[in-house]
Design a protein around this motif. Structure first.
Motif, PDB file in Angstrom:
ATOM      1  N   LEU A  87      20.509  36.866  48.029  1.00  0.00           N
ATOM      2  CA  LEU A  87      22.159  36.749  47.376  1.00  0.00           C
ATOM      3  C   LEU A  87      22.179  36.901  45.798  1.00  0.00           C
ATOM      4  O   LEU A  87      23.291  38.043  45.488  1.00  0.00           O
ATOM      5  N   THR A  88      21.198  36.081  45.009  1.00  0.00           N
ATOM      6  CA  THR A  88      21.611  36.509  43.512  1.00  0.00           C
ATOM      7  C   THR A  88      21.219  37.514  43.105  1.00  0.00           C
ATOM      8  O   THR A  88      21.988  37.874  42.487  1.00  0.00           O
ATOM      9  N   SER A 147      29.118  37.435  39.064  1.00  0.00           N
ATOM     10  CA  SER A 147      28.625  36.080  39.879  1.00  0.00           C
ATOM     11  C   SER A 147      28.341  35.915  41.079  1.00  0.00           C
ATOM     12  O   SER A 147      28.462  37.024  41.506  1.00  0.00           O
ATOM     13  N   VAL A 148      27.018  34.839  41.841  1.00  0.00           N
ATOM     14  CA  VAL A 148      27.263  34.933  43.350  1.00  0.00           C
ATOM     15  C   VAL A 148      28.510  34.693  43.374  1.00  0.00           C
ATOM     16  O   VAL A 148      29.139  35.064  44.541  1.00  0.00           O
ATOM     17  N   ALA A 161      24.118  39.650  44.403  1.00  0.00           N
ATOM     18  CA  ALA A 161      25.144  39.536  42.702  1.00  0.00           C
ATOM     19  C   ALA A 161      24.861  40.176  41.739  1.00  0.00           C
ATOM     20  O   ALA A 161      25.235  40.926  40.780  1.00  0.00           O
ATOM     21  N   SER A 164      30.137  36.766  46.071  1.00  0.00           N
ATOM     22  CA  SER A 164      30.916  36.762  47.209  1.00  0.00           C
ATOM     23  C   SER A 164      32.015  36.080  47.367  1.00  0.00           C
ATOM     24  O   SER A 164      32.772  37.153  48.826  1.00  0.00           O
TER      25      SER A 164
END
Length: 330
Positions: A232-233, A242-243, A236, A247
């Motif tokens: 996920l990082t 930012s994560v 992003a 999201s």
């Protein structure tokens, strides 16, 4: 030839009424032979009032219902859902004539008909997102999912609002005849063969930033990276967010989480490879980013209800053992 019967009821929505004939009448074999016969009928064989400023004339009455291999009910009506008689005696009589084994499909709020008939008791189903709460109150015995575009529960299928009827009809073509035929239909009708996410992405929500950046470029990039883990990082970072922000915006745009979306895309890639290549299952698992055949098997069973070998046996183009319509329920 598989016969699709579309039952037009008083107050039918014209757009949704036209979806089945447009999709199924376009489906053809490699030799150009039609794969479906589509009939439109009313309960009495007479003209049907629509919810617009015109009526439609049909050539068949309820006698067409027992001839259906697939029966489709488009949405209809023009009053409060609680006050509508969703299953009046003439309609109940027509339903009594449905042959055992017939596939029954509702589009949008026609799910009220299936629920009123008792066909959705204890089963998963969907309807238009803005009707989901009311639908659940009226039919608490139904397992309503307001987030998906459609639900395939074997011989009973329900679609969400309006254009989700296209998604469900495309899914049925793919389920019956595989991706190659479905993709041809999609190209002819200028529609996507498969839409990402569910109807959650269309639910009205406040947008905090009017100039919010989209995650679409990152999604397109990720589709080329499915063979490897994508944290996920990293998603992003690619979107320069930012994560937390990524999201949130991802869910608003797609209707699901980045992790769920990645799994969906990996499953779709695996399905395409199973249908169109001779690659071993182990190699397909690697190409789709599942790593091992065991992981691919687990995800495919969880998503569509069958293991890779059975899926390939059913959908592989040109497989003489393929029998359209005899597909395990997803």
């Amino acid at each position: 030839m598989h016969r699709v019967v579309v039952l037009a009821l008083e107050g039918v929505y014209p757009f949704e009424l036209s979806i089945p004939v447009r999709i199924f009448a376009t489906a053809a074999s490699d030799r150009g032979e039609p794969l479906y016969e589509v009939l439109t009928c009313s309960l009495d064989g007479g003209p049907v009032r629509t919810n617009a400023d015109f009526a439609v004339a049909v050539e068949h009455g309820a006698e067409a219902v027992p001839t259906a291999d697939t029966l489709i009910i488009p949405p209809f009506g023009s009053g409060p859902e609680e006050e509508q008689d969703w299953f009046p005696p003439p309609l109940a009589e027509a339903f009594e004539r449905i042959r055992p084994g017939t596939r029954i499909v509702s589009i949008c709020t026609a799910s009220y008909v299936l629920a009123a008939a008792g066909l959705l008791d204890g089963r998963p189903a969907t309807t238009h997102w803005n009707q989901a709460d009311r639908f659940q109150r009226m039919f608490p015995q139904v397992d309503v999912d307001p987030d998906v575009l459609f639900v395939d529960d074997g011989n009973v299928l329900t679609a969400a609002g309006v254009a989700a009827g296209i998604d469900l009809c495309m899914h049925i073509v793919r389920r019956d005849h595989g991706s190659e035929v479905a993709n041809r239909v999609a190209r002819r009708c200028v529609v996507p063969p498969w839409r990402e996410g569910g109807q959650a992405q269309f639910i009205e929500r406040p947008v905090p930033e009017s100039t919010a950046a989209s995650t679409s470029a990152t999604r397109e990039w990720a589709l080329g990276q499915l063979h490897r883990p994508i944290p996920l990082t990293e998603l992003a970072d690619h979107a320069r967010m930012s994560v937390r922000t990524f999201s949130r915006r991802f869910r608003n745009e797609v209707g699901t989480t980045p992790g769920q979306w990645l799994t969906q895309q990996r499953v779709e890639l695996a399905r395409r490879l199973l249908e169109t290549t001779d690659l071993p299952v182990d190699r397909i698992a690697e190409e789709a980013g599942f790593g091992t055949a065991a992981s691919l098997r687990q995800h495919l069973i969880a998503t569509i209800g069958v293991p890779p070998s059975m899926y390939r046996h059913t959908f592989r183009t040109g497989d003489p053992a393929h029998h359209p319509g005899q597909v395990p329920a997803s």
